[in-house]
Scaffold this motif. Structure first.
Motif: not given
Length: 397
Positions: A133, A168, A171
Motif C-alpha cells: 500500500q 479511493p 488508492r
C-alpha cells in the motif's frame, strides 16, 4: 430476486474508510465498550488536532471520563492519545455557546490503517510502501519521537503503524501520523480489493496478495473487486496469511449532531455519497465550496445528524485538496520537562519548541515553568516530530 449489485456497480463501490471496520456498532458492543448515548449527543470522526482534552473536527471533547479503546477492544489511557491519530468519538450534548464548541467524550475509538514493514521509500516523491500500500506524507504529517528526522528515518524493513485518510481514487493513504512499532504482534491492512482468487483462495489489496485459506469460510465476508476490507495478518511470514477479514462498511448509531471529516469513498451524485464508508444524504444540505468538486476522492467535511445509519447533512464543506491539511494543532495542559536553553518543553507528552516568532499571551517566555498551565497553538516541525509553537497563552499560575 438477486439484489446483489452488478460487478460493474460493485467495482465502483470503493467503500473505504479510515475508521471503518473496527468501528461497526456491533463491534463496539462486542468489545464490551459500546456506548449508547441515547441519541442525545454528538459523534465525530477524523484525526486528533489537539490534546488536553482532545480536539476532533473543531470540537473540544473532555476525555477525563471517556472509555478509550483501540480497534481490538483493548483499553487505552488518555496519555496514549497522540496528535494525528484517527479516531471516532461519541460524546454528550454539544455546547456551542462559547467560542469553542465543546462536549464530553463518552467513548473514543482509535484506529490506524496499516501496520507492517516498510518495503520501500520514495524520498523524492514523499511516499513509502507498507504491505503493498502506498502512503503519502505532507507538511502536516506527524511522526513518533522514535523516528528521529521523521520521514528521513524510515527505512525498508522497519515496522510502522500508519494513521491516515484513504483516497479511493488514487488508492493511496494520506498519512496523518506515522509511528515505529518494532514489537507488533500482528500486521494489518485496510485496503481495496484489487483482485481475488477463490481457488487459492486469496485476495489482492494494493499490490499485496494475501492468503485467506486459514480463515474460517464463514468468517470471510463476500468480497468483490472494489470492496474495502480490514484484514489482520500474521507477522514475519514470507507468504502473508490473513487471520481475520472484515468488511469496512460503517453503521453509526443515531445522533442529533454528527461531524465527519474525510474523503468521498463512494458516489452516486453530489447529494448522495459516502464519506469514510458512511452514507451521506445531502439532498437538503448547504454547500460551502464548489459542489461540482464532490467527486470520488474529494475531501469534505459533513455536518448533520445520523439517522438509521445515514448521515443526513445540513452542511457540506468542500475542501480544495485531498490530503488532510489541519491548519494548526493545539495543546492544553501543564508544561513539562522545560529546557529553557533549548527552548523546548512538553505538554500532554507532546514535544514543543518555541522561537523568536512565537507570540506569548498572559506572560513572556521567561514565565514558562514546569507545572505552569498553558495553551499552545502551533504547526509541525520540518521533520514532523515536534510542534513549533506559534502562540503560547498562559493559564492561571
Amino acid at each position: 430476486m438477486n439484489n446483489r449489485p452488478s460487478s460493474h456497480s460493485r467495482r465502483r463501490r470503493l467503500t473505504a474508510g479510515l475508521l471503518a471496520a473496527a468501528l461497526l456498532i456491533t463491534h463496539l458492543a462486542g468489545c464490551g465498550g459500546g456506548v449508547d448515548s441515547g441519541g442525545t449527543g454528538i459523534i465525530a470522526s477524523g484525526p486528533i488536532s489537539g490534546l488536553g482534552s482532545i480536539f476532533v473536527n473543531d470540537v473540544r471533547f473532555d476525555d477525563d471520563s471517556a472509555e478509550i479503546r483501540d480497534e481490538q477492544g483493548a483499553l487505552l489511557t488518555k496519555d496514549q492519545l497522540k496528535l494525528g491519530m484517527t479516531v471516532i468519538v461519541e460524546g454528550g450534548t454539544l455546547d456551542t455557546s462559547g467560542t469553542q464548541a465543546t462536549s464530553t467524550a463518552l467513548a473514543i475509538r482509535v484506529v490506524s490503517d496499516l501496520v507492517g514493514p516498510v518495503a520501500s521509500v520514495d524520498a523524492v516523491g514523499g511516499s513509502f510502501v507498507v504491505l503493498g500500500q502506498t502512503v503519502i506524507v505532507g507538511a502536516r504529517t506527524l511522526y513518533d519521537g522514535s523516528l528521529t528526522g521523521g520521514f528521513s528515518a524510515l527505512v525498508p524493513g522497519m515496522t510502522v503503524q500508519v494513521y491516515s485518510q484513504y483516497d479511493p481514487l488514487t488508492r493511496q493513504y494520506a498519512a496523518t501520523r506515522v509511528e515505529q512499532l518494532p514489537d507488533a504482534s500482528f500486521y494489518k491492512i485496510r485496503g481495496v480489493v484489487a483482485a481475488r482468487d477463490p481457488q487459492a483462495p486469496s485476495l489482492t489489496l494494493g499490490s499485496e496478495v494475501i492468503g485467506v485459506g486459514s480463515v474460517a469460510g464463514n468468517a470471510v465476508p463476500p468480497a468483490d473487486i472494489g470492496d474495502f476490507l480490514s484484514v489482520r495478518l500474521l507477522p514475519d511470514n514470507a507468504q502473508l496469511a490473513a487471520t481475520s477479514v472484515r468488511t469496512a462498511d460503517l453503521m453509526l448509531a443515531d445522533h442529533p449532531v454528527a461531524r465527519v471529516e474525510g474523503t468521498v469513498t463512494e458516489i452516486v451524485s453530489s447529494r448522495s455519497f459516502k464519506v469514510n464508508g458512511i452514507a451521506v444524504d445531502a439532498v437538503g444540505a448547504h454547500f460551502d465550496g464548489d459542489e461540482a468538486k464532490v467527486v470520488l476522492g474529494a475531501r469534505v467535511g459533513v455536518f448533520g445528524a445520523t439517522l438509521a445509519g445515514t448521515l443526513v447533512a445540513a452542511r457540506v464543506i468542500v475542501h480544495d485538496d485531498s490530503v488532510p491539511a489541519i491548519a494548526s494543532f493545539a495543546l492544553v495542559g501543564a508544561v513539562q520537562e522545560l529546557d529553557a536553553a533549548a527552548r523546548s518543553f512538553r505538554i500532554r507528552n507532546t514535544p514543543v519548541v518555541f522561537d523568536d516568532g512565537t507570540t506569548f499571551s498572559g506572560g513572556v517566555a521567561a514565565d514558562l515553568a514546569d507545572g505552569r498551565r498553558a495553551t499552545v497553538t502551533g504547526v509541525p516541525s520540518l521533520d514532523g516530530t515536534r510542534i513549533v509553537a506559534t502562540q503560547v497563552t498562559f493559564g492561571t499560575p
